[in-house]
Design an enzyme around this catalytic site. Structure first.
Site, mmCIF file in Angstrom:
data_model
loop_
_atom_site.group_PDB
_atom_site.id
_atom_site.type_symbol
_atom_site.label_atom_id
_atom_site.label_comp_id
_atom_site.label_asym_id
_atom_site.label_seq_id
_atom_site.Cartn_x
_atom_site.Cartn_y
_atom_site.Cartn_z
ATOM 1 N N TYR A 170 -17.842 19.611 -10.349
ATOM 2 C CA TYR A 170 -18.430 18.667 -10.759
ATOM 3 C C TYR A 170 -18.871 18.169 -9.652
ATOM 4 O O TYR A 170 -19.218 18.022 -8.429
ATOM 5 C CB TYR A 170 -17.392 18.121 -10.929
ATOM 6 C CG TYR A 170 -17.376 16.166 -10.636
ATOM 7 C CD1 TYR A 170 -17.994 15.585 -11.819
ATOM 8 C CD2 TYR A 170 -17.070 15.368 -10.322
ATOM 9 C CE1 TYR A 170 -17.938 14.373 -11.986
ATOM 10 C CE2 TYR A 170 -16.778 14.014 -9.902
ATOM 11 C CZ TYR A 170 -17.699 13.597 -11.528
ATOM 12 O OH TYR A 170 -18.143 12.044 -11.428
ATOM 13 N N ARG A 212 0.811 -1.385 0.363
ATOM 14 C CA ARG A 212 -0.480 -0.478 -0.233
ATOM 15 C C ARG A 212 0.952 0.958 -0.074
ATOM 16 O O ARG A 212 0.553 2.208 -0.801
ATOM 17 C CB ARG A 212 -1.037 0.061 1.248
ATOM 18 C CG ARG A 212 -1.372 1.573 2.045
ATOM 19 C CD ARG A 212 -2.972 1.005 2.289
ATOM 20 N NE ARG A 212 -2.376 0.378 3.890
ATOM 21 C CZ ARG A 212 -2.090 0.109 4.582
ATOM 22 N NH1 ARG A 212 -1.115 2.325 5.276
ATOM 23 N NH2 ARG A 212 -1.656 -0.162 5.892
ATOM 24 N N ASP A 262 -9.222 21.331 -9.906
ATOM 25 C CA ASP A 262 -9.765 20.222 -10.735
ATOM 26 C C ASP A 262 -9.083 20.609 -11.845
ATOM 27 O O ASP A 262 -9.864 20.819 -12.539
ATOM 28 C CB ASP A 262 -11.537 19.538 -10.047
ATOM 29 C CG ASP A 262 -11.400 18.359 -11.203
ATOM 30 O OD1 ASP A 262 -10.722 17.888 -12.048
ATOM 31 O OD2 ASP A 262 -12.502 17.691 -11.016
HETATM 32 C C1 LIG Z 1 -14.685 12.508 -13.601
HETATM 33 C C2 LIG Z 1 -14.687 13.362 -12.703
HETATM 34 C C3 LIG Z 1 -14.100 13.289 -11.317
HETATM 35 C C4 LIG Z 1 -13.829 12.235 -10.641
HETATM 36 O O1 LIG Z 1 -13.692 10.893 -11.096
HETATM 37 P P1 LIG Z 1 -14.023 9.400 -10.854
HETATM 38 O O2 LIG Z 1 -13.361 8.910 -11.373
HETATM 39 O O3 LIG Z 1 -15.650 9.270 -11.781
HETATM 40 O O4 LIG Z 1 -14.137 8.979 -9.609
HETATM 41 C C5 LIG Z 1 -13.790 14.479 -10.946
HETATM 42 N N1 LIG Z 1 -13.789 15.039 -11.556
HETATM 43 C C6 LIG Z 1 -14.224 15.461 -13.019
HETATM 44 C C7 LIG Z 1 -14.042 17.003 -13.586
HETATM 45 C C8 LIG Z 1 -14.513 14.820 -13.246
HETATM 46 O O5 LIG Z 1 -15.317 14.486 -14.591
#
Ligand SMILES: *Cc1c(COP(=O)(O)O)cnc(C)c1O
Length: 393
Positions: free
Chosen positions: A113, A60, A185
């Site tokens: 999101y 891990r 993000d």
């Molecule tokens: C899809 C997405 C996530 C989350 O990703 P997952 O692997 O589905 O949990 C986070 N931020 C944005 C902008 C996304 O499009």
């Protein structure tokens, strides 16, 4: 740490994608690193185990496979360190938990999101952390809503449903002056087109599920930190016991090598389809910051080196039934969550349910399109057939 074979930030991004995270000490004569399945790691004797003086300690805590991807992402992001999480959403929650404590307040952009909003409104709320949502267009106005309790500011640009840009350097500068951590993000632009840390962000988040994986077959998340925030991120990630499976990490590394060409192609195809849609009478607006008349275009042009294949359209005065019928009847566009894979997708979504700071107003229903690696002419023909079908009904 894996010795990256890159070490040449002067080289172009596509060259770097091919080279980063490769350590001959681990790969030997092979191009790719081994996929190490491990929980137990053995020590030669008790003293070595007690002193932890060994490169690998426990599955891990890191393997040659995870180190290869972490190093590759750190190199591309210009980060002090990167953690791998089992999903993009987990990368977001881990980054937020590394920056927040009970009693804090976090400012989150209103176009965030959806599942991140849910995390803030449930788990963070239960921990005594309040969330204030703000207008994506706030810019330097962020100064007016930062309070004594504001510990973090969370951005996502463009929003992955409604595509509003944000002034990242301006917001980050003010947030830092007031002692807040800045999270971003970067799933849409990816570090291939945008380097959040260079723009003043502390924690750069990427859903590796999207363009890194690129083939709709893996969930993976990444958080890259600058020097100031790396210790707290590493600590939160390790303490919560997070890790991803070696096969999934390997798929992320494999995707990384071709991410640049896929992005370039999907950007071009998406712009071709978006341009065609802009000229259609059925479409009130195309939401895509790389289009010159988009309200976010100036910021996009200033900050980002490109765009991915994801954008939305607003259907002018359409009924929900007609919109569903259009989406359901498309042949080349699948209906499903996620994006960043090689295939095109179309979904009907209602941003009104995910807004609290600024109400969402539009001329009709929103359809989000993900443009895959198909021929853009075929995609346009599919959309045209859909419009013709609705007009004839
Ligand atoms: C899809 C997405 C996530 C989350 O990703 P997952 O692997 O589905 O949990 C986070 N931020 C944005 C902008 C996304 O499009």
């Amino acid at each position: 740490m894996v010795k990256s074979d890159d070490g040449r930030p002067d080289r172009k991004p596509s060259t770097r994608l091919v080279r980063v995270g490769r350590d001959e000490a681990l790969t030997g004569p092979f191009v790719n690193p081994p996929v190490v399945h491990a929980s137990t790691v053995l020590f030669p004797d008790t003293d070595t185990m007690l002193s932890r003086r060994q490169r690998y300690l426990y599955g891990r805590r890191g393997t040659p496979t995870s180190e290869a991807l972490e190093t590759a992402i750190s190199d591309i992001e210009g980060a002090s360190g990167t953690v791998i999480c089992p999903s993009g959403l987990n990368a977001v929650s881990t980054a937020l938990l590394s920056a927040l404590s009970a009693g804090d307040e976090v400012l989150i952009v209103d176009c965030v999101y959806g599942p991140v909003r849910h995390f803030a409104d449930t788990v963070l709320k239960r921990m005594g952390i309040d969330t204030v949502y703000f207008d994506p267009a706030i810019g330097t106005g962020i100064a007016d809503i930062i309070s004594e309790r504001t510990a973090a500011v969370y951005l996502e640009a463009p929003g992955s449903l409604t595509f509003e840009m944000q002034d990242v350097p301006a917001i980050a500068g003010i947030a830092h002056d007031r002692g807040a951590t800045v999270l971003f993000d970067n799933t849409w632009a990816t570090p291939f087109f945008f380097k959040p840390l260079a723009a003043g962000v502390d924690l750069s988040i990427q859903a590796g599920t999207k363009y890194l994986g690129g083939h709709s077959d893996v969930n993976l998340g990444l958080v890259a930190a600058n020097e100031r925030h790396w210790p707290a991120l590493k600590e939160a990630h390790g303490t919560m016991g997070l890790c991803a499976g070696p096969d999934d990490i390997y798929l992320g590394l494999r995707g990384l090598r071709t991410m640049g060409v896929r992005l370039e192609r999907q950007m071009q195809s998406a712009l071709t389809v978006a341009g065609w849609l802009q000229d259609r009478p059925e479409v009130a607006r195309v939401l895509h910051p790389a289009l010159p008349d988009d309200p976010g275009h100036a910021l996009w042009k200033r900050d980002m080196g490109g765009a991915c294949g994801l954008f939305s359209i607003i259907l002018d005065g359409w009924s929900l039934d007609d919109t569903k019928s259009l989406v359901d009847g498309l042949d080349l566009f699948g209906i499903g969550a996620s994006w960043g894979g090689f295939e095109s997708l179309a979904i009907l979504a209602d941003p009104r349910k995910q807004r609290t700071a600024v109400p969402w107003a539009a001329e009709g229903p929103l359809v989000r399109l993900h443009i895959g690696l198909e021929d853009p002419g075929d995609l346009i023909a599919d959309l045209k057939a859909g419009f013709d079908r609705i007009a004839a009904a």
